[in-house]
Structure formats: C-alpha cells, structure tokens
Design an enzyme around this catalytic site. Structure first.
Site, PDB file in Angstrom:
ATOM      1  N   ARG A   1       6.884   1.367 -13.437  1.00 14.07           N
ATOM      2  CA  ARG A   1       6.900   0.261 -12.463  1.00 14.07           C
ATOM      3  C   ARG A   1       7.665   0.651 -11.201  1.00 14.07           C
ATOM      4  O   ARG A   1       7.562  -0.015 -10.175  1.00 14.07           O
ATOM      5  CB  ARG A   1       7.498  -0.992 -13.091  1.00 14.07           C
ATOM      6  CG  ARG A   1       7.018  -2.257 -12.403  1.00 14.07           C
ATOM      7  CD  ARG A   1       7.416  -3.517 -13.141  1.00 14.07           C
ATOM      8  NE  ARG A   1       8.818  -3.798 -13.013  1.00 14.07           N
ATOM      9  CZ  ARG A   1       9.683  -3.894 -14.016  1.00 14.07           C
ATOM     10  NH1 ARG A   1       9.286  -3.714 -15.264  1.00 14.07           N
ATOM     11  NH2 ARG A   1      10.948  -4.170 -13.801  1.00 14.07           N
TER      12      ARG A   1
ATOM     13  N   ASP B   1      -1.510  -6.909  10.744  1.00  9.05           N
ATOM     14  CA  ASP B   1      -2.516  -6.736   9.701  1.00  9.05           C
ATOM     15  C   ASP B   1      -3.607  -5.852  10.301  1.00  9.05           C
ATOM     16  O   ASP B   1      -4.356  -6.276  11.174  1.00  9.05           O
ATOM     17  CB  ASP B   1      -3.064  -8.102   9.262  1.00  9.05           C
ATOM     18  CG  ASP B   1      -4.072  -7.977   8.114  1.00  9.05           C
ATOM     19  OD1 ASP B   1      -4.722  -6.914   7.993  1.00  9.05           O
ATOM     20  OD2 ASP B   1      -4.223  -8.950   7.347  1.00  9.05           O
TER      21      ASP B   1
END
Ligand SMILES: *Cc1c(COP(=O)(O)O)cnc(C)c1O
Length: 355
Positions: A50, A172
């Site tokens: 992780r 973005d």
C-alpha cells in the site's frame, strides 16, 4: 543527440520511465504483484504494497518525465482529485473551481468540503470570473480545455494571479494530456489527470495521477494515498505504462481527425452554429437541432461507439445531457475522435448526418 530534457513529447513518451538497458531484461519490467515484501534489513521502508511497489515507481518516473516534475499514481482520476481537495484543504480555507468542472470535483466540493467548513466558490470557467474569485483563496482549480464546453483558459496568467493572491493553482489536464500541454512549466502548482482517457487511450483502464514540480509538494498526497489506500493495481499500472509509448501517435491522429471533422461540421448549415474544437486534442462538440436528431445521428454512425468518456483509440460520442450534470442542449453531442483513418471517419460522420 539531444539530452532527455530537450526531447520532444512523442520521444519522451516512448522512453519515459524505462530502466537502463540490461542484457536479458525486458524494456519495461513486468508488473510486481506483492502485498508484503521481504524486508532487506532494519531501516528499509515499510515493505508493504500500500506504500510502495516497483511497478508504480517506474510509472511515476515516466509520468514525472512527461509532466516535467514528480508524479504520484492513484487508483483513478477521482482518487487523485479527492486526494488533492481533501488532503490540501482545511476548515476555513477557500476553494475556487469552475461551475462546469468535472461533476466529481463539484460533488467533493459541495458534499464534503463545504460541510467541513471550506468555503467553495464555483464560478464560470472564464478568465474574468476566476480572477475576481481569487482574493482570499487557498486553492484554485481549473480545467482547460474545459469539458464538455471546450473553453480554453490561460494557465500562465491564472498561475500568476493565483500566486499573487496566495493561492495554489491546480490544473485538470485530462483532455490535453502532458503530450499537448505541460501546466507545471506554465506555473501551475499541481496537475491532476484521469489516466482513463487519452493518456492511456485504450478504454480499458481506470487510473489517475497528480504531478507537481517537486516531490515535497506531493508528500501530503503520498501520505494520504497510503493511509486511504487509493493505490492503483500493479497490473493496471503496468498496462498504463505500456500504453504511454503510443501517446504521441495516438494524440496526433486523434487531433488530425478532430480537425477534419471540425472542418466538415463548420461547413454544414445544420450544425455550423455551435461547433467547438479548441484546436487541441481529439474532442469536439456540436449541437444538433433536437434530441431525436442527435440520437438518429449516433445510431447511424458505424465507426462511432455510443459511449461516455473520451480519448480512446475507438471513436465514441454521446448526448451529454443524459447525465444531468452539464448545462447543455438536448442535441449537444460530445464527440471523441479515435485513431481510425481520417477519410473513413469523415465519410461515416457525413453519411450519418445525411440520414
Ligand atoms: C474522467 C475525468 C475525471 C475522473 O477520472 P476517473 O478516472 O474516471 O476517476 C476527472 N476529470 C476529467 C476532466 C475527466 O474527464
């Protein structure tokens, strides 16, 4: 031979993140599947999937080379988006974002940030409205070219204005991809991209990333990703890295197709009034007279999949109003050009418009 920093984006995309050549090794090492790793000794990092994985590390190196900075891979564009918005904004902070930003951005802002005391200013996606909302802001979020409206903002000017107001600018960059536009070089502090679209381009992956000029800026997001588990799978990451090599050729063909369709549509009386293409990328939008006409057009196209999303190698289109998230007319079509031969795609669209 020019050095890696001066190479053009298509060349960078082919070689990005590949380890040095070694006899008997593949160009791109295969995915490493691991939850825990054997620990090499005291003082080594966590040794748990992780937090770290060599497949992510190579992909992130590739993304960093393309974006011109450092990058962190996430499980999706929304995982990347929510990490930026939720890890970097605290109660009392102010967020400025366009009112036509990706719907997920607006939902995080109004459903998660506002209730915890972040002031959210949703404004029109144009320079004056964004500029006048900046005083007092901590984070300014923009999307350019915006989608589905395809308006274009001046990143360098907004970065300068945001910084003068003490705010960071996030771009973005999903539609343009780092092949066509590198916001970090224009002064943006952070870049967010959905890898599901043109970046990987085969309509078979969900993935995302955040990039910044340096790794320190990404540190809170790395911590967030490990804590929340918003990691991509190694296999997806490897497929994405493999797909980067063709980014330049895919985007060039998509863009050539978009330009040809733009020229066709601009010359037609039935659609010319509202054809939009920002002279960049493979997405264009146009409005047909009614819902029925748009549905008939989509049904008549043989090479164009009726599907949401954009940036894939297969051309696709949709009537955007069906999502209920954008202020567009019922006949508004978002059209994503694939990499089909230009003449075939133009002929297909022209024929479908005649029916
Ligand atoms: C698709 C998209 C996202 C969200 O990305 P996912 O990978 O679907 O989570 C964010 N921004 C833009 C502009 C997108 O098109």
């Amino acid at each position: 031979m020019n050095g890696p920093a001066e190479r053009r984006p298509g060349t960078r995309a082919v070689h990005a993140g590949l380890p040095p050549a070694r006899d008997g090794e593949p160009f791109l090492p295969g995915p490493t599947f691991a939850a825990p790793f054997h620990l090499a000794g005291p003082g080594v990092p966590a040794g748990y999937g992780r937090y770290e994985n060599p497949t992510y590390a190579l992909y992130e190196q590739a993304l960093g080379e393309l974006e011109g900075g450092a990058a962190l891979a996430f499980a999706s564009g929304m995982a990347a988006t929510s990490a930026v918005l939720l890890a970097l904004l605290a109660p009392g902070d102010v967020l400025v974002a366009p009112d036509d930003a990706y719907p997920g951005v607006r939902r995080i802002a109004t459903e998660h940030l506002e209730p915890r005391g972040v002031e959210v200013r949703l404004v029109a996606s144009e320079m004056t409205a964004i500029r006048s909302a900046l005083p007092g802001a901590d984070l300014a979020w923009i999307e350019t070219p915006a989608n589905p409206g395809l308006t274009v903002l001046d990143i360098a000017a907004l970065a300068a204005d945001a910084h003068a107001s003490g705010a960071r600018l996030v771009v973005d960059n999903t539609l343009a991809t780092p092949y066509l536009q590198r916001p970090l070089g224009l002064g943006a502090d952070l870049v967010v991209v959905s890898g599901a679209k043109a970046l990987t381009g085969h309509s078979d992956l969900i993935l995302g990333h955040v990039a910044a000029r340096d790794a320190e800026t990404l540190a809170p997001l790395l911590d967030w990703r490990g804590l929340h588990g918003a990691i991509p799978g190694p296999f997806e990451t490897w497929l994405a890295h493999r797909s980067l090599a063709t980014l330049g050729v895919r985007v060039e063909r998509q863009q050539a197709n978009a330009q040809a369709l733009y020229e066709l549509l601009s010359g037609r009386g039935d659609v010319a009034a509202d054809v939009r293409w920002p002279s960049m990328g493979g997405v264009l939008c146009f409005t047909l007279a009614s819902e029925e006409r748009a549905e008939a057009f989509l049904a008549a196209c043989e090479l164009v999949a009726d599907a949401t999303s954009f940036g894939g190698v297969h051309s696709s289109a949709e009537r955007r109003v069906r999502w209920g998230t954008d202020a567009v007319a019922p006949g508004f079509v978002r059209f994503s050009c694939g990499v089909e031969d230009t003449a075939d795609l133009v002929a297909d669209v022209e024929r479908a418009l005649e029916l």
